[in-house]
Scaffold this motif. Structure first.
Motif, PDB file in Angstrom:
ATOM      1  N   LEU A   1      -3.706  11.248 -26.401  1.00 21.96           N
ATOM      2  CA  LEU A   1      -2.307  11.137 -25.864  1.00 21.96           C
ATOM      3  C   LEU A   1      -1.994   9.694 -25.560  1.00 21.96           C
ATOM      4  CD1 LEU A   1      -3.943  13.796 -24.033  1.00 21.96           C
ATOM      5  CD2 LEU A   1      -1.624  14.315 -23.856  1.00 21.96           C
ATOM      6  N   GLU A   2      -0.790   9.533 -25.723  1.00 25.39           N
ATOM      7  CA  GLU A   2      -0.341   8.139 -25.704  1.00 25.39           C
ATOM      8  C   GLU A   2       0.908   7.942 -24.698  1.00 25.39           C
ATOM      9  OE1 GLU A   2       1.022   4.479 -28.382  1.00 25.39           O
ATOM     10  OE2 GLU A   2      -0.696   5.441 -28.710  1.00 25.39           O
ATOM     11  N   ASP A   3       1.205   7.193 -23.809  1.00 21.45           N
ATOM     12  CA  ASP A   3       2.530   7.243 -23.086  1.00 21.45           C
ATOM     13  C   ASP A   3       3.417   6.206 -23.523  1.00 21.45           C
ATOM     14  OD1 ASP A   3       1.577   4.843 -21.996  1.00 21.45           O
ATOM     15  OD2 ASP A   3       1.105   5.456 -19.958  1.00 21.45           O
ATOM     16  N   GLU A   4       4.480   5.908 -22.783  1.00 18.68           N
ATOM     17  CA  GLU A   4       5.647   5.089 -23.295  1.00 18.68           C
ATOM     18  C   GLU A   4       5.137   3.711 -23.242  1.00 18.68           C
ATOM     19  OE1 GLU A   4       8.945   4.813 -20.663  1.00 18.68           O
ATOM     20  OE2 GLU A   4       7.730   5.974 -19.182  1.00 18.68           O
ATOM     21  N   PHE A   5       4.034   3.366 -22.488  1.00 18.08           N
ATOM     22  CA  PHE A   5       3.596   2.031 -22.350  1.00 18.08           C
ATOM     23  C   PHE A   5       2.503   1.692 -23.464  1.00 18.08           C
ATOM     24  CE2 PHE A   5       5.042   3.413 -18.047  1.00 18.08           C
ATOM     25  CZ  PHE A   5       5.997   2.522 -18.001  1.00 18.08           C
ATOM     26  N   GLY A   6       2.055   2.701 -24.188  1.00 18.70           N
ATOM     27  CA  GLY A   6       0.987   2.280 -25.156  1.00 18.70           C
ATOM     28  C   GLY A   6      -0.393   2.661 -24.570  1.00 18.70           C
ATOM     29  N   CYS A   7      -0.358   2.976 -23.339  1.00 19.20           N
ATOM     30  CA  CYS A   7      -1.641   3.359 -22.900  1.00 19.20           C
ATOM     31  C   CYS A   7      -2.259   5.031 -23.499  1.00 19.20           C
ATOM     32  CB  CYS A   7      -1.547   3.489 -21.430  1.00 19.20           C
ATOM     33  SG  CYS A   7      -1.100   2.080 -20.373  1.00 19.20           S
ATOM     34  N   GLN A   8      -3.276   4.907 -23.757  1.00 15.10           N
ATOM     35  CA  GLN A   8      -4.106   6.086 -24.343  1.00 15.10           C
ATOM     36  C   GLN A   8      -5.041   6.748 -23.567  1.00 15.10           C
ATOM     37  OE1 GLN A   8      -6.871   5.609 -27.945  1.00 15.10           O
ATOM     38  NE2 GLN A   8      -4.837   5.818 -29.093  1.00 15.10           N
ATOM     39  N   ALA A   9      -5.070   8.018 -23.576  1.00 17.59           N
ATOM     40  CA  ALA A   9      -6.003   9.007 -22.965  1.00 17.59           C
ATOM     41  C   ALA A   9      -6.685   9.473 -23.837  1.00 17.59           C
ATOM     42  CB  ALA A   9      -5.363   9.995 -22.038  1.00 17.59           C
TER      43      ALA A   9
ATOM     44  N   THR B   1       0.876  -1.179  -0.044  1.00 19.12           N
ATOM     45  CA  THR B   1      -0.058   0.208  -0.052  1.00 19.12           C
ATOM     46  C   THR B   1       0.994   1.240  -0.055  1.00 19.12           C
ATOM     47  OG1 THR B   1      -1.847  -1.063   1.204  1.00 19.12           O
ATOM     48  CG2 THR B   1      -1.841   1.218   1.341  1.00 19.12           C
ATOM     49  N   ASP B   2       1.788   1.333   0.648  1.00 20.64           N
ATOM     50  CA  ASP B   2       2.571   2.725   0.881  1.00 20.64           C
ATOM     51  C   ASP B   2       3.464   2.906  -0.448  1.00 20.64           C
ATOM     52  OD1 ASP B   2       1.984   2.714   3.531  1.00 20.64           O
ATOM     53  OD2 ASP B   2       3.533   1.698   4.489  1.00 20.64           O
ATOM     54  N   ALA B   3       3.696   1.720  -1.014  1.00 19.37           N
ATOM     55  CA  ALA B   3       4.450   2.221  -2.413  1.00 19.37           C
ATOM     56  C   ALA B   3       3.667   2.387  -3.612  1.00 19.37           C
ATOM     57  CB  ALA B   3       5.750   1.084  -2.622  1.00 19.37           C
ATOM     58  N   TRP B   4       2.479   2.197  -3.704  1.00 19.15           N
ATOM     59  CA  TRP B   4       1.830   2.068  -4.731  1.00 19.15           C
ATOM     60  C   TRP B   4       1.280   3.688  -5.207  1.00 19.15           C
ATOM     61  CZ3 TRP B   4      -2.820   4.555  -6.446  1.00 19.15           C
ATOM     62  CH2 TRP B   4      -3.435   3.997  -7.641  1.00 19.15           C
ATOM     63  N   GLN B   5       1.353   3.991  -6.460  1.00 14.88           N
ATOM     64  CA  GLN B   5       1.148   4.856  -7.133  1.00 14.88           C
ATOM     65  C   GLN B   5       0.300   4.669  -8.599  1.00 14.88           C
ATOM     66  OE1 GLN B   5       4.470   7.386  -8.531  1.00 14.88           O
ATOM     67  NE2 GLN B   5       5.672   5.691  -8.359  1.00 14.88           N
ATOM     68  N   ASP B   6      -0.227   5.496  -9.106  1.00 18.43           N
ATOM     69  CA  ASP B   6      -1.213   4.936 -10.430  1.00 18.43           C
ATOM     70  C   ASP B   6      -0.369   5.146 -11.434  1.00 18.43           C
ATOM     71  OD1 ASP B   6      -2.837   5.254 -12.541  1.00 18.43           O
ATOM     72  OD2 ASP B   6      -4.014   6.692 -11.943  1.00 18.43           O
ATOM     73  N   PRO B   7      -0.015   3.900 -12.050  1.00 16.67           N
ATOM     74  CA  PRO B   7       0.881   3.929 -13.279  1.00 16.67           C
ATOM     75  C   PRO B   7       0.758   4.888 -14.520  1.00 16.67           C
ATOM     76  CG  PRO B   7      -0.487   1.904 -13.253  1.00 16.67           C
ATOM     77  CD  PRO B   7      -0.509   2.836 -11.915  1.00 16.67           C
ATOM     78  N   GLN B   8      -0.635   5.188 -14.556  1.00 18.74           N
ATOM     79  CA  GLN B   8      -0.991   6.102 -15.622  1.00 18.74           C
ATOM     80  C   GLN B   8      -1.213   7.653 -15.210  1.00 18.74           C
ATOM     81  OE1 GLN B   8      -3.150   2.871 -15.588  1.00 18.74           O
ATOM     82  NE2 GLN B   8      -1.268   2.320 -16.928  1.00 18.74           N
ATOM     83  N   TRP B   9      -0.778   7.772 -14.095  1.00 15.70           N
ATOM     84  CA  TRP B   9      -0.848   9.374 -13.531  1.00 15.70           C
ATOM     85  C   TRP B   9      -0.248  10.158 -14.481  1.00 15.70           C
ATOM     86  CZ3 TRP B   9      -3.443  12.716 -11.446  1.00 15.70           C
ATOM     87  CH2 TRP B   9      -2.899  13.926 -11.129  1.00 15.70           C
ATOM     88  N   PRO B  10       1.012  10.106 -15.028  1.00 16.05           N
ATOM     89  CA  PRO B  10       1.729  11.054 -15.932  1.00 16.05           C
ATOM     90  C   PRO B  10       0.770  11.265 -16.994  1.00 16.05           C
ATOM     91  CG  PRO B  10       3.468   9.552 -15.035  1.00 16.05           C
ATOM     92  CD  PRO B  10       2.059   8.830 -14.704  1.00 16.05           C
ATOM     93  N   LEU B  11      -0.011  10.213 -17.567  1.00 16.28           N
ATOM     94  CA  LEU B  11      -0.584  10.413 -18.887  1.00 16.28           C
ATOM     95  C   LEU B  11      -1.898  11.083 -18.452  1.00 16.28           C
ATOM     96  CD1 LEU B  11      -1.493   9.380 -21.830  1.00 16.28           C
ATOM     97  CD2 LEU B  11      -2.151   7.274 -20.854  1.00 16.28           C
TER      98      LEU B  11
ATOM     99  N   VAL C   1       5.688  22.049 -22.172  1.00 18.37           N
ATOM    100  CA  VAL C   1       6.424  21.715 -23.376  1.00 18.37           C
ATOM    101  C   VAL C   1       6.406  19.938 -23.372  1.00 18.37           C
ATOM    102  CG1 VAL C   1       8.501  21.661 -24.808  1.00 18.37           C
ATOM    103  CG2 VAL C   1       7.472  23.805 -23.994  1.00 18.37           C
ATOM    104  N   GLY C   2       6.662  19.651 -22.013  1.00 23.21           N
ATOM    105  CA  GLY C   2       6.918  18.330 -21.792  1.00 23.21           C
ATOM    106  C   GLY C   2       5.702  17.063 -22.298  1.00 23.21           C
ATOM    107  N   ILE C   3       4.407  17.999 -22.641  1.00 21.42           N
ATOM    108  CA  ILE C   3       3.395  16.963 -23.015  1.00 21.42           C
ATOM    109  C   ILE C   3       3.799  16.488 -24.480  1.00 21.42           C
ATOM    110  CG2 ILE C   3       2.006  18.914 -24.366  1.00 21.42           C
ATOM    111  CD1 ILE C   3      -0.422  17.961 -23.159  1.00 21.42           C
ATOM    112  N   GLN C   4       4.639  17.001 -25.114  1.00 23.54           N
ATOM    113  CA  GLN C   4       5.048  16.486 -26.230  1.00 23.54           C
ATOM    114  C   GLN C   4       5.507  14.803 -26.418  1.00 23.54           C
ATOM    115  OE1 GLN C   4       4.110  17.515 -29.452  1.00 23.54           O
ATOM    116  NE2 GLN C   4       3.606  19.615 -28.443  1.00 23.54           N
ATOM    117  N   SER C   5       6.106  14.464 -25.035  1.00 27.27           N
ATOM    118  CA  SER C   5       6.541  13.073 -24.938  1.00 27.27           C
ATOM    119  C   SER C   5       5.116  12.195 -24.958  1.00 27.27           C
ATOM    120  CB  SER C   5       7.229  13.012 -23.544  1.00 27.27           C
ATOM    121  OG  SER C   5       6.339  13.080 -22.443  1.00 27.27           O
ATOM    122  N   MET C   6       4.179  12.637 -24.929  1.00 25.65           N
ATOM    123  CA  MET C   6       2.714  11.848 -24.830  1.00 25.65           C
ATOM    124  C   MET C   6       2.104  11.705 -26.098  1.00 25.65           C
ATOM    125  SD  MET C   6       2.276  10.845 -21.539  1.00 25.65           S
ATOM    126  CE  MET C   6       2.817  11.153 -19.882  1.00 25.65           C
ATOM    127  N   ARG C   7       2.795  12.288 -27.135  1.00 26.79           N
ATOM    128  CA  ARG C   7       2.371  12.115 -28.569  1.00 26.79           C
ATOM    129  C   ARG C   7       0.935  12.702 -28.778  1.00 26.79           C
ATOM    130  NH1 ARG C   7       5.665   7.691 -27.606  1.00 26.79           N
ATOM    131  NH2 ARG C   7       4.036   6.534 -27.117  1.00 26.79           N
TER     132      ARG C   7
END
Length: 300
Positions: free
Chosen positions: A219-227, A152-162, A197-203
């Motif tokens: 938008l799409e992250d490095e893992f292929g998740c899409q928002a 529980t203590d170490a958890w964070q949403d893996p899709q949070w940056p997206l 400007v960093g949003i460009q990394s999300m294509r």
């Protein structure tokens, strides 16, 4: 969460409760659905919980100033109520929901929140706190674990940056609408400093409709998740493990996915099921015909 059909519960020291559903945030034209504004005969404008339980206890006299005074509340939320009018599923180990808690005192002049309501401010060029609970993409998380609570203590949403990038894009376009009256290109947003400007990394891929205040983006992250995010603050996130996402990518170019993706996928899947049904029917008929033919030859 999608920012749509979220629930709000208010309770006071007398255990008076108010439950409501917001079809979308007030800032994009959302409206209250509750027993306060409609009754059961009014259709969708009516919404009420059925399994929720609450209790409150006051220490000291209500309405009498007392530095030692306090009150406590106990709340049991029913998942069947929380999931109403959503496509969500019941909690399971490893899953998460968005949630926040707020206390309002002195007729609204004092507000306290459990998870700070931090959103992207194009005006300031940074994230900033807001006094307002109707920003679901800024809420905290409840992460469901097993009885031991491992990890529980170490958890964070893996899709949070997206999700955060999608939220930043929404608030940037909302600010552009306020300042110039229309949605503008990604290049214009970043050049004005209204979008990191960093949003460009999300294509990101942006589509502005003929009604220039209406827009949608993926938008799409490095893992292929899409928002997918749009001008109505609707957020949908899917990852490669989803068969529907892979199917959608095969059928549609990115700018069209937020508009046509869900309906086209449903239509295509229906067609596949229908084709499979007729193929099975035909196979069964041919098998029956073959058995009958062999039977006839034996009789001869």
């Amino acid at each position: 969460g999608t920012n749509y059909n979220y629930k709000e519960l208010e309770i006071n020291a007398k255990n008076a409760v108010w439950n409501l559903l917001l079809d979308k945030p007030y800032s994009v034209g959302g409206s209250e659905h509750s027993a306060r504004v409609a009754n059961a005969s009014h259709g969708e404008r009516y919404w009420e919980v059925t399994q929720q339980k609450t209790a409150a206890k006051m220490f000291g006299a209500i309405g009498q100033p007392n530095p030692e005074g306090k009150w406590v509340a106990e709340i049991a939320l029913a998942h069947s109520d929380s999931l109403g009018r959503t496509s969500g599923s019941a909690p399971s180990v490893g899953k998460s929901w968005r949630i926040n808690f707020s206390r309002v005192e002195k007729k609204g002049s004092l507000n306290w929140v459990w998870s700070p309501q931090m959103i992207w401010s194009p005006k300031l060029g940074r994230h900033a706190g807001v006094v307002g609970m109707h920003y679901p993409d800024a809420w905290g998380y409840v992460h469901f674990q097993d009885i031991m609570g491992s990890g529980t203590d170490a958890w964070q949403d893996p899709q949070w940056p997206l999700k955060s990038a999608a939220s930043e894009l929404f608030f940037a376009q909302d600010y552009a609408k306020e300042k110039v009256g229309t949605a503008i290109s990604l290049e214009a947003l970043t050049s004005k400093g209204w979008l990191p400007v960093g949003i460009q990394s999300m294509r990101p891929e942006l589509t502005i409709s003929s009604v220039e205040t209406d827009w949608s983006a993926t938008l799409e992250d490095e893992f292929g998740c899409q928002a997918a995010i749009n001008s109505e603050h609707r957020l949908d996130v899917r990852c490669p493990g989803s068969f529907l996402l892979a199917f959608e990518r095969l059928l549609l170019p990115a700018p069209m996915r937020p508009f046509l993706g869900p309906s086209l996928i449903a239509f295509a899947l229906f067609g596949m099921v229908l084709a499979l049904f007729f193929w099975l029917q035909r196979s069964a008929h041919e098998k029956q015909h073959l058995v009958g033919k062999k039977s006839g030859q034996h009789q001869c």
